[in-house]
Structures are given as C-alpha cells and as structure tokens.
Design an enzyme around this catalytic site. Structure first.
Site, PDB file in Angstrom:
ATOM      1  N   ASN A  12      -0.864  11.598  -0.387  1.00 10.85           N
ATOM      2  CA  ASN A  12      -1.753  11.649   0.784  1.00 10.85           C
ATOM      3  C   ASN A  12      -0.892  11.971   2.008  1.00 10.85           C
ATOM      4  O   ASN A  12      -0.181  11.107   2.501  1.00 10.85           O
ATOM      5  CB  ASN A  12      -2.448  10.286   0.939  1.00 10.85           C
ATOM      6  CG  ASN A  12      -3.246  10.185   2.219  1.00 10.85           C
ATOM      7  OD1 ASN A  12      -3.508  11.187   2.884  1.00 10.85           O
ATOM      8  ND2 ASN A  12      -3.652   8.966   2.560  1.00 10.85           N
ATOM      9  N   TRP A  13      -0.988  13.223   2.450  1.00 10.80           N
ATOM     10  CA  TRP A  13      -0.118  13.656   3.557  1.00 10.80           C
ATOM     11  C   TRP A  13      -0.555  13.085   4.900  1.00 10.80           C
ATOM     12  O   TRP A  13       0.173  13.181   5.878  1.00 10.80           O
ATOM     13  CB  TRP A  13      -0.102  15.179   3.652  1.00 10.80           C
ATOM     14  CG  TRP A  13       0.513  15.882   2.487  1.00 10.80           C
ATOM     15  CD1 TRP A  13       0.993  15.313   1.328  1.00 10.80           C
ATOM     16  CD2 TRP A  13       0.723  17.293   2.354  1.00 10.80           C
ATOM     17  NE1 TRP A  13       1.479  16.283   0.497  1.00 10.80           N
ATOM     18  CE2 TRP A  13       1.327  17.508   1.092  1.00 10.80           C
ATOM     19  CE3 TRP A  13       0.441  18.399   3.161  1.00 10.80           C
ATOM     20  CZ2 TRP A  13       1.660  18.790   0.641  1.00 10.80           C
ATOM     21  CZ3 TRP A  13       0.777  19.668   2.712  1.00 10.80           C
ATOM     22  CH2 TRP A  13       1.384  19.857   1.468  1.00 10.80           C
ATOM     23  N   LYS A  14      -1.791  12.589   4.956  1.00  9.71           N
ATOM     24  CA  LYS A  14      -2.356  12.118   6.233  1.00  9.71           C
ATOM     25  C   LYS A  14      -2.262  13.260   7.258  1.00  9.71           C
ATOM     26  O   LYS A  14      -2.379  14.429   6.869  1.00  9.71           O
ATOM     27  CB  LYS A  14      -1.658  10.835   6.683  1.00  9.71           C
ATOM     28  CG  LYS A  14      -1.651   9.779   5.573  1.00  9.71           C
ATOM     29  CD  LYS A  14      -1.247   8.413   6.022  1.00  9.71           C
ATOM     30  CE  LYS A  14      -1.263   7.478   4.824  1.00  9.71           C
ATOM     31  NZ  LYS A  14      -0.995   6.094   5.174  1.00  9.71           N
ATOM     32  N   HIS A 104     -10.457   5.700   2.866  1.00  7.88           N
ATOM     33  CA  HIS A 104      -9.091   5.230   3.156  1.00  7.88           C
ATOM     34  C   HIS A 104      -9.152   4.219   4.297  1.00  7.88           C
ATOM     35  O   HIS A 104      -9.977   4.338   5.202  1.00  7.88           O
ATOM     36  CB  HIS A 104      -8.204   6.419   3.538  1.00  7.88           C
ATOM     37  CG  HIS A 104      -6.760   6.044   3.608  1.00  7.88           C
ATOM     38  ND1 HIS A 104      -6.214   5.407   4.710  1.00  7.88           N
ATOM     39  CD2 HIS A 104      -5.758   6.160   2.705  1.00  7.88           C
ATOM     40  CE1 HIS A 104      -4.938   5.171   4.469  1.00  7.88           C
ATOM     41  NE2 HIS A 104      -4.629   5.618   3.256  1.00  7.88           N
ATOM     42  N   GLU A 106      -7.478   3.847   6.838  1.00  8.36           N
ATOM     43  CA  GLU A 106      -7.353   4.406   8.195  1.00  8.36           C
ATOM     44  C   GLU A 106      -8.681   4.982   8.679  1.00  8.36           C
ATOM     45  O   GLU A 106      -8.978   4.960   9.869  1.00  8.36           O
ATOM     46  CB  GLU A 106      -6.219   5.455   8.218  1.00  8.36           C
ATOM     47  CG  GLU A 106      -4.862   4.764   8.135  1.00  8.36           C
ATOM     48  CD  GLU A 106      -3.776   5.562   7.425  1.00  8.36           C
ATOM     49  OE1 GLU A 106      -3.913   6.784   7.262  1.00  8.36           O
ATOM     50  OE2 GLU A 106      -2.769   4.927   7.018  1.00  8.36           O
ATOM     51  N   GLU A 174      -5.554  -0.216  -2.420  1.00  9.60           N
ATOM     52  CA  GLU A 174      -4.538  -0.114  -1.380  1.00  9.60           C
ATOM     53  C   GLU A 174      -4.647  -1.309  -0.438  1.00  9.60           C
ATOM     54  O   GLU A 174      -5.453  -1.275   0.509  1.00  9.60           O
ATOM     55  CB  GLU A 174      -4.727   1.175  -0.574  1.00  9.60           C
ATOM     56  CG  GLU A 174      -4.524   2.430  -1.381  1.00  9.60           C
ATOM     57  CD  GLU A 174      -4.048   3.582  -0.502  1.00  9.60           C
ATOM     58  OE1 GLU A 174      -2.995   4.136  -0.791  1.00  9.60           O
ATOM     59  OE2 GLU A 174      -4.728   3.877   0.493  1.00  9.60           O
ATOM     60  N   GLY A 180       2.232   1.687   4.608  1.00 12.56           N
ATOM     61  CA  GLY A 180       3.180   2.081   5.652  1.00 12.56           C
ATOM     62  C   GLY A 180       4.046   0.941   6.160  1.00 12.56           C
ATOM     63  O   GLY A 180       4.752   1.098   7.155  1.00 12.56           O
ATOM     64  N   SER A 220       3.183   1.565   0.238  1.00 11.69           N
ATOM     65  CA  SER A 220       4.648   1.503   0.199  1.00 11.69           C
ATOM     66  C   SER A 220       5.223   1.767  -1.193  1.00 11.69           C
ATOM     67  O   SER A 220       6.218   1.156  -1.593  1.00 11.69           O
ATOM     68  CB  SER A 220       5.139   0.158   0.759  1.00 11.69           C
ATOM     69  OG  SER A 220       4.789   0.057   2.135  1.00 11.69           O
ATOM     70  N   GLY A 241       1.730   7.649   0.418  1.00 10.43           N
ATOM     71  CA  GLY A 241       1.667   8.204   1.769  1.00 10.43           C
ATOM     72  C   GLY A 241       3.032   8.724   2.199  1.00 10.43           C
ATOM     73  O   GLY A 241       3.444   9.821   1.832  1.00 10.43           O
ATOM     74  N   GLY A 242       3.778   7.906   2.952  1.00 13.08           N
ATOM     75  CA  GLY A 242       5.050   8.320   3.535  1.00 13.08           C
ATOM     76  C   GLY A 242       5.997   8.983   2.544  1.00 13.08           C
ATOM     77  O   GLY A 242       6.586  10.036   2.845  1.00 13.08           O
TER      78      GLY A 242
HETATM   79  P1  PGA Z   1       2.211   4.539   2.239  1.00 10.95           P
HETATM   80  O1  PGA Z   1       0.651   4.958   2.402  1.00 10.95           O
HETATM   81  O2  PGA Z   1       2.658   5.034   0.904  1.00 10.95           O
HETATM   82  O3  PGA Z   1       2.886   5.246   3.386  1.00 10.95           O
HETATM   83  O4  PGA Z   1       2.271   3.059   2.354  1.00 10.95           O
HETATM   84  C1  PGA Z   1      -0.225   4.888   1.330  1.00 10.95           C
HETATM   85  C2  PGA Z   1      -1.582   5.387   1.737  1.00 10.95           C
HETATM   86  O5  PGA Z   1      -2.012   5.133   2.874  1.00 10.95           O
HETATM   87  O6  PGA Z   1      -2.303   6.031   0.930  1.00 10.95           O
END
Ligand code: PGA
Length: 262
Positions: A12-14, A104, A106, A174, A180, A220, A241-242
């Site tokens: 997930n590049w966001k 998600h 966010e 999640e 994050g 994470s 994500g990251g």
């Molecule tokens: P993260 O994000 O790997 O940076 O913790 C995961 C996500 O939000 O899908």
C-alpha cells in the site's frame, strides 16, 4: 477440506510515488525478484499505487509481463455521475485493477468513513469484479477498552452484509496502533485476531469462504518480522505500508518463504 491459500504480499503506497517514480520502482522491484528464490506462483505480489499512477503502472505491467497484481487504495460507493473528485470501480476495472483497498484506517480516521460507507464500497467493488481488501482494526484505546477482537469483528460483520457466499474477498487485520508506528503486533496477537476474523467470514459466508479467503496482517511489517507472521496458520499474507516503498526491503518481504522454510 484443506484449501491452499496463495500467500498475498500487498504494498500500500498510500500518497507516495508519483507516476514517474512508480515506473522506476516497479521495474526495480521486478528486477530484484528475478531470481530462482522468487516463484511467482507461490506468492502473489500486489501493488496499490495512488490513482494517478494506475494507468502508467498498468501499461508497464502489461508491456513487460510483470506478474504483479494491481490495486487501488479506495473507490466510490457510486458507479458514475455527479460526484466530484470520486473514482468509480468501473474505471478501476478498465485499468485492469484486480483489487481495491477498502476501509483503511486512514480513510476511516481522516475521511470519517463509517462501517456503512465501507459496506457500500465493498458492494461497489463487487459490482465491478474487483476483489475488496477489507481493512479492519482496533485503535490503542479500543484495545484497552474492548480487547483486540471486538472492534475488528464488528467492522467486518457490517462490511460483509449482503456479500454473496461465492464472492472473492480479502480481509486485512490492521491494528491502528501498529500502523506506521514500528510497533507491530506479535505473531500470536495477529494469529488470534486473524483466526477470529476467519470465523466471522465462516459465519457470514459459509465454510468454503472461510477456507479460501485470505486474511492478511498489516502494521509495521518488515523483512525482519514477516516470517514470524507467515508461520501462523491464519495469516495468509501482509498489507505493507512504509516497507513497501523500499525496493530491497519489499523484495525481502516477498521472499519470506526462504525464512519460513516452506
Ligand atoms: P505500515 O502501514 O506497514 O507502514 O505500518 C501498513 C498499512 O497502513 O497498510
């Protein structure tokens, strides 16, 4: 009946990597995986770029026959019409997106997406042949008040309302506190909630759906902890994500099987 679920590693590049950076990234990732240790049939790799990258990435995947699945990070509840700024599932399907992330944390947090909106988006995805990656998870406050499972279970029950038993879906657990933060859930915590979510899929959609649906862990995930999650029987992959933005790190996550010993 034992159903083999193909592990799914989804990036997930966001709101990162524009369409030019996306080309370089996808090419480098493809090269990084071009060795005997990565067998495309034994793990599915997905990339979820911003909307503005989708056409470019789709063209690159098709032209170079790169075996990554493509997904979007969201979609509209509506199919077409006067909805300024929204993106229809029909458009995503035309760009050969196979997947779409829905709910998600966010989106829930910054765009006030309710469980009902998430459920409407799941229906929109299914109308257009997209596989919804349904995200659920508890905040740190929820965890303290209700434990780990109650909130994600409630979210998933609403999201699955009206979903047919034969629908293809993916569930992503999640925990919001792990996203994050560098503080991942333990493999035992992830297994516990993922197994509970699989039971919810079973209650709502039946035993076959429970056996075939992939349940991912996200929050994470790194190359250093992926193998410990993948050893758990109810964790079928990861939403990353990251770490999905760093070619070598994401490639190492995709190669988790080297460490799990399967
Ligand atoms: P993260 O994000 O790997 O940076 O913790 C995961 C996500 O939000 O899908």
């Amino acid at each position: 009946m034992v159903v083999a679920r193909v592990p799914f590693i989804a990036g997930n590049w966001k709101m990162n990597l524009d369409h030019l950076q996306a080309v370089a990234f996808v090419q480098k990732l493809h090269w990084a995986l071009k060795d005997a240790k990565h067998d495309a049939a034994s793990v599915e790799v997905g990339v979820f770029p911003p909307y503005t990258d989708l056409r470019t990435v789709q063209t690159l995947l098709d032209a170079d026959k790169i075996p990554f699945a493509l997904g979007a990070q969201d979609l509209s509840t509506q199919d077409a019409g006067a909805y300024t700024g929204e993106i229809s599932g029909a458009f995503l399907a035309k760009l050969h997106c196979g997947y779409v992330i829905i709910g998600h944390s966010e989106r829930r947090q910054y765009h006030a997406e309710s469980d009902d909106v998430v459920a409407a988006k799941v229906q929109a995805a299914l109308r257009h042949g997209l596989v919804p990656v349904i995200c659920v998870g508890e905040t740190a406050e929820d965890l303290e008040k209700f434990g780990a499972s109650a909130v994600p279970v409630g979210q998933l029950e609403v999201a699955l309302e009206g979903v047919p038993a034969d629908a293809d879906i993916v569930v992503a657990y999640e925990p919001v506190w792990a996203i994050g933060s560098g503080q991942a859930a333990t493999p035992e915590q992830a297994q516990d909630v993922c197994a509970t979510l699989r039971r919810v899929v079973g209650d709502k959609l039946g035993a076959d759906a429970a056996a075939r649906t992939r349940v991912l862990y996200g929050g994470s995930v790194k190359s250093g902890n992926i193998a410990s999650f993948m050893r758990e029987p109810d964790v079928d992959g990861a939403l990353v994500g990251g770490a999905s933005l760093v070619v070598d790190e994401f490639a190492a996550i995709i190669r988790f099987q080297k460490h799990v010993g399967v």
